[in-house]
Design a protein around this motif. Structure first.
Motif, PDB file in Angstrom:
ATOM      1  N   VAL A 191       6.065 -43.719   6.180  1.00 52.71           N
ATOM      2  CA  VAL A 191       5.064 -42.671   6.390  1.00 52.71           C
ATOM      3  C   VAL A 191       5.456 -41.481   5.524  1.00 52.71           C
ATOM      4  O   VAL A 191       6.631 -41.307   5.187  1.00 52.71           O
ATOM      5  CB  VAL A 191       4.948 -42.232   7.873  1.00 52.71           C
ATOM      6  N   PRO A 192       4.489 -40.629   5.165  1.00 49.95           N
ATOM      7  CA  PRO A 192       4.831 -39.423   4.412  1.00 49.95           C
ATOM      8  C   PRO A 192       5.743 -38.496   5.232  1.00 49.95           C
ATOM      9  O   PRO A 192       5.705 -38.495   6.469  1.00 49.95           O
ATOM     10  CB  PRO A 192       3.477 -38.754   4.161  1.00 49.95           C
ATOM     11  N   ALA A 193       6.534 -37.707   4.550  1.00 49.32           N
ATOM     12  CA  ALA A 193       7.483 -36.801   5.210  1.00 49.32           C
ATOM     13  C   ALA A 193       6.787 -35.867   6.196  1.00 49.32           C
ATOM     14  O   ALA A 193       7.315 -35.599   7.282  1.00 49.32           O
ATOM     15  CB  ALA A 193       8.253 -35.995   4.167  1.00 49.32           C
ATOM     16  N   GLU A 194       5.611 -35.376   5.833  1.00 48.71           N
ATOM     17  CA  GLU A 194       4.902 -34.444   6.712  1.00 48.71           C
ATOM     18  C   GLU A 194       4.565 -35.086   8.051  1.00 48.71           C
ATOM     19  O   GLU A 194       4.656 -34.452   9.101  1.00 48.71           O
ATOM     20  CB  GLU A 194       3.622 -33.922   6.041  1.00 48.71           C
ATOM     21  N   ARG A 195       4.177 -36.372   8.036  1.00 46.64           N
ATOM     22  CA  ARG A 195       3.833 -37.066   9.282  1.00 46.64           C
ATOM     23  C   ARG A 195       5.082 -37.319  10.117  1.00 46.64           C
ATOM     24  O   ARG A 195       5.069 -37.137  11.339  1.00 46.64           O
ATOM     25  CB  ARG A 195       3.110 -38.386   8.985  1.00 46.64           C
ATOM     26  N   ALA A 196       6.157 -37.726   9.478  1.00 50.80           N
ATOM     27  CA  ALA A 196       7.414 -37.928  10.214  1.00 50.80           C
ATOM     28  C   ALA A 196       7.844 -36.620  10.867  1.00 50.80           C
ATOM     29  O   ALA A 196       8.257 -36.596  12.036  1.00 50.80           O
ATOM     30  CB  ALA A 196       8.500 -38.444   9.270  1.00 50.80           C
ATOM     31  N   TRP A 197       7.725 -35.517  10.144  1.00 50.98           N
ATOM     32  CA  TRP A 197       8.090 -34.195  10.677  1.00 50.98           C
ATOM     33  C   TRP A 197       7.253 -33.858  11.910  1.00 50.98           C
ATOM     34  O   TRP A 197       7.775 -33.378  12.912  1.00 50.98           O
ATOM     35  CB  TRP A 197       7.904 -33.138   9.596  1.00 50.98           C
TER      36      TRP A 197
ATOM     37  N   PRO B 100       8.563 -29.184   6.061  1.00 52.29           N
ATOM     38  CA  PRO B 100       8.783 -30.384   6.864  1.00 52.29           C
ATOM     39  C   PRO B 100      10.102 -31.071   6.522  1.00 52.29           C
ATOM     40  O   PRO B 100      10.184 -32.299   6.485  1.00 52.29           O
ATOM     41  CB  PRO B 100       7.604 -31.272   6.464  1.00 52.29           C
ATOM     42  N   ARG B 101      11.151 -30.303   6.305  1.00 55.83           N
ATOM     43  CA  ARG B 101      12.403 -30.891   5.834  1.00 55.83           C
ATOM     44  C   ARG B 101      13.553 -30.863   6.835  1.00 55.83           C
ATOM     45  O   ARG B 101      14.300 -31.819   6.931  1.00 55.83           O
ATOM     46  CB  ARG B 101      12.853 -30.199   4.554  1.00 55.83           C
ATOM     47  N   ARG B 102      13.726 -29.764   7.583  1.00 53.85           N
ATOM     48  CA  ARG B 102      14.955 -29.649   8.364  1.00 53.85           C
ATOM     49  C   ARG B 102      14.766 -28.749   9.581  1.00 53.85           C
ATOM     50  O   ARG B 102      14.188 -27.681   9.497  1.00 53.85           O
ATOM     51  CB  ARG B 102      16.066 -29.082   7.476  1.00 53.85           C
ATOM     52  N   CYS B 103      15.306 -29.229  10.705  1.00 61.16           N
ATOM     53  CA  CYS B 103      15.390 -28.434  11.923  1.00 61.16           C
ATOM     54  C   CYS B 103      16.814 -28.576  12.455  1.00 61.16           C
ATOM     55  O   CYS B 103      17.302 -29.695  12.652  1.00 61.16           O
ATOM     56  CB  CYS B 103      14.400 -28.931  12.975  1.00 61.16           C
ATOM     57  N   GLU B 104      17.473 -27.452  12.646  1.00 65.32           N
ATOM     58  CA  GLU B 104      18.818 -27.455  13.225  1.00 65.32           C
ATOM     59  C   GLU B 104      18.746 -26.786  14.586  1.00 65.32           C
ATOM     60  O   GLU B 104      18.026 -25.801  14.768  1.00 65.32           O
ATOM     61  CB  GLU B 104      19.798 -26.698  12.322  1.00 65.32           C
ATOM     62  N   VAL B 105      19.486 -27.348  15.528  1.00 67.30           N
ATOM     63  CA  VAL B 105      19.537 -26.773  16.869  1.00 67.30           C
ATOM     64  C   VAL B 105      20.986 -26.608  17.290  1.00 67.30           C
ATOM     65  O   VAL B 105      21.892 -27.252  16.751  1.00 67.30           O
ATOM     66  CB  VAL B 105      18.807 -27.659  17.914  1.00 67.30           C
TER      67      VAL B 105
ATOM     68  N   GLY C   5      22.965 -29.949  16.270  1.00 71.63           N
ATOM     69  CA  GLY C   5      22.204 -31.160  15.985  1.00 71.63           C
ATOM     70  C   GLY C   5      21.220 -30.876  14.873  1.00 71.63           C
ATOM     71  O   GLY C   5      20.852 -29.720  14.631  1.00 71.63           O
ATOM     72  N   VAL C   6      20.785 -31.928  14.170  1.00 72.02           N
ATOM     73  CA  VAL C   6      19.906 -31.769  13.010  1.00 72.02           C
ATOM     74  C   VAL C   6      18.892 -32.907  12.959  1.00 72.02           C
ATOM     75  O   VAL C   6      19.252 -34.065  13.174  1.00 72.02           O
ATOM     76  CB  VAL C   6      20.719 -31.800  11.686  1.00 72.02           C
ATOM     77  N   PHE C   7      17.633 -32.563  12.661  1.00 77.38           N
ATOM     78  CA  PHE C   7      16.638 -33.510  12.175  1.00 77.38           C
ATOM     79  C   PHE C   7      16.404 -33.138  10.726  1.00 77.38           C
ATOM     80  O   PHE C   7      16.135 -31.976  10.420  1.00 77.38           O
ATOM     81  CB  PHE C   7      15.297 -33.363  12.898  1.00 77.38           C
ATOM     82  N   ALA C   8      16.484 -34.111   9.824  1.00 78.87           N
ATOM     83  CA  ALA C   8      16.185 -33.859   8.420  1.00 78.87           C
ATOM     84  C   ALA C   8      15.231 -34.934   7.917  1.00 78.87           C
ATOM     85  O   ALA C   8      15.356 -36.103   8.300  1.00 78.87           O
ATOM     86  CB  ALA C   8      17.463 -33.855   7.583  1.00 78.87           C
ATOM     87  N   VAL C   9      14.291 -34.542   7.084  1.00 80.22           N
ATOM     88  CA  VAL C   9      13.312 -35.459   6.509  1.00 80.22           C
ATOM     89  C   VAL C   9      13.325 -35.263   5.006  1.00 80.22           C
ATOM     90  O   VAL C   9      13.158 -34.145   4.512  1.00 80.22           O
ATOM     91  CB  VAL C   9      11.900 -35.204   7.074  1.00 80.22           C
ATOM     92  N   GLU C  10      13.544 -36.344   4.280  1.00 83.21           N
ATOM     93  CA  GLU C  10      13.590 -36.300   2.815  1.00 83.21           C
ATOM     94  C   GLU C  10      12.451 -37.142   2.252  1.00 83.21           C
ATOM     95  O   GLU C  10      12.412 -38.355   2.477  1.00 83.21           O
ATOM     96  CB  GLU C  10      14.927 -36.860   2.322  1.00 83.21           C
TER      97      GLU C  10
ATOM     98  N   CYS D 291       9.722 -41.843   3.542  1.00 87.06           N
ATOM     99  CA  CYS D 291      10.685 -40.761   3.653  1.00 87.06           C
ATOM    100  C   CYS D 291      11.936 -41.276   4.357  1.00 87.06           C
ATOM    101  O   CYS D 291      11.930 -42.341   4.973  1.00 87.06           O
ATOM    102  CB  CYS D 291      10.095 -39.566   4.411  1.00 87.06           C
ATOM    103  N   ARG D 292      12.989 -40.525   4.222  1.00 81.67           N
ATOM    104  CA  ARG D 292      14.242 -40.815   4.934  1.00 81.67           C
ATOM    105  C   ARG D 292      14.329 -39.811   6.081  1.00 81.67           C
ATOM    106  O   ARG D 292      14.236 -38.604   5.861  1.00 81.67           O
ATOM    107  CB  ARG D 292      15.443 -40.661   4.017  1.00 81.67           C
ATOM    108  N   VAL D 293      14.498 -40.327   7.297  1.00 79.07           N
ATOM    109  CA  VAL D 293      14.663 -39.492   8.482  1.00 79.07           C
ATOM    110  C   VAL D 293      16.122 -39.593   8.910  1.00 79.07           C
ATOM    111  O   VAL D 293      16.650 -40.688   9.061  1.00 79.07           O
ATOM    112  CB  VAL D 293      13.742 -39.962   9.628  1.00 79.07           C
ATOM    113  N   VAL D 294      16.749 -38.434   9.086  1.00 75.43           N
ATOM    114  CA  VAL D 294      18.154 -38.390   9.512  1.00 75.43           C
ATOM    115  C   VAL D 294      18.229 -37.589  10.798  1.00 75.43           C
ATOM    116  O   VAL D 294      17.667 -36.498  10.899  1.00 75.43           O
ATOM    117  CB  VAL D 294      19.050 -37.739   8.426  1.00 75.43           C
ATOM    118  N   TRP D 295      18.948 -38.124  11.777  1.00 70.66           N
ATOM    119  CA  TRP D 295      19.196 -37.446  13.049  1.00 70.66           C
ATOM    120  C   TRP D 295      20.700 -37.388  13.218  1.00 70.66           C
ATOM    121  O   TRP D 295      21.366 -38.417  13.278  1.00 70.66           O
ATOM    122  CB  TRP D 295      18.551 -38.211  14.178  1.00 70.66           C
TER     123      TRP D 295
END
Length: 144
Positions: free
Chosen positions: A13-19, A72-77, A88-93, A100-104
């Motif tokens: 899916v596109p990065a924006e949708r994953a985000w 739509p690339r990164r959220c850190e908590v 913790g981190v969600f990252a979308v490349e 896209c690559r989703v990293v948790w």
């Protein structure tokens, strides 16, 4: 005690949708077992997210504050609850071909005196569960 975890997947899916799916806090219970989530200002730095993980009255509250927000690339908590603490981190490349690559990543400092259920101590291992067919992908980097 620290229990660093990293899960990464390439998803179709596109990065924006994953985000959109990753940061739809109230719907995270759809893909994180036994979890209910609510947020206050959950789409900006300083926003607060609370996740109850458990069955009925047995479980724990995971309190988080958003420390970085770069859609739509990164959220850190920062987890600040009584049971789970640490970043913790969600990252979308974005990748080519509407993928896209989703990293948790989670870097919790877990209390030594308490046992945390495995499902709550690490990210859900199958990010493709983020919605029916939405983020189906293949294992990219695996667990770190």
């Amino acid at each position: 005690m620290s229990a660093d975890v990293r899960v990464a997947r390439i998803v179709a899916v596109p990065a924006e949708r994953a985000w959109q799916v990753l940061t739809d806090w109230e719907r995270q219970g759809d893909w994180i077992p036994a979890t209910r989530v609510r947020s206050t200002d959950g789409h900006q730095v300083g926003g607060r997210i609370e996740a109850w993980t458990g069955l009925g009255p047995v479980g724990f509250l995971d309190v988080m504050t958003i420390t970085a927000w770069d859609p739509p690339r990164r959220c850190e908590v920062l987890h600040t609850g009584r049971v789970v603490r640490g970043p913790g981190v969600f990252a979308v490349e974005p990748l080519t071909g509407n993928r896209c690559r989703v990293v948790w990543e989670e870097h919790p400092a877990l209390p030594q005196a308490r046992r945390v259920p495995a499902v709550a101590a690490r990210p859900h291992r199958d990010l493709q569960a983020l919605g029916p067919g939405l983020l189906q992908g293949t294992d990219d980097l695996g667990r770190g």
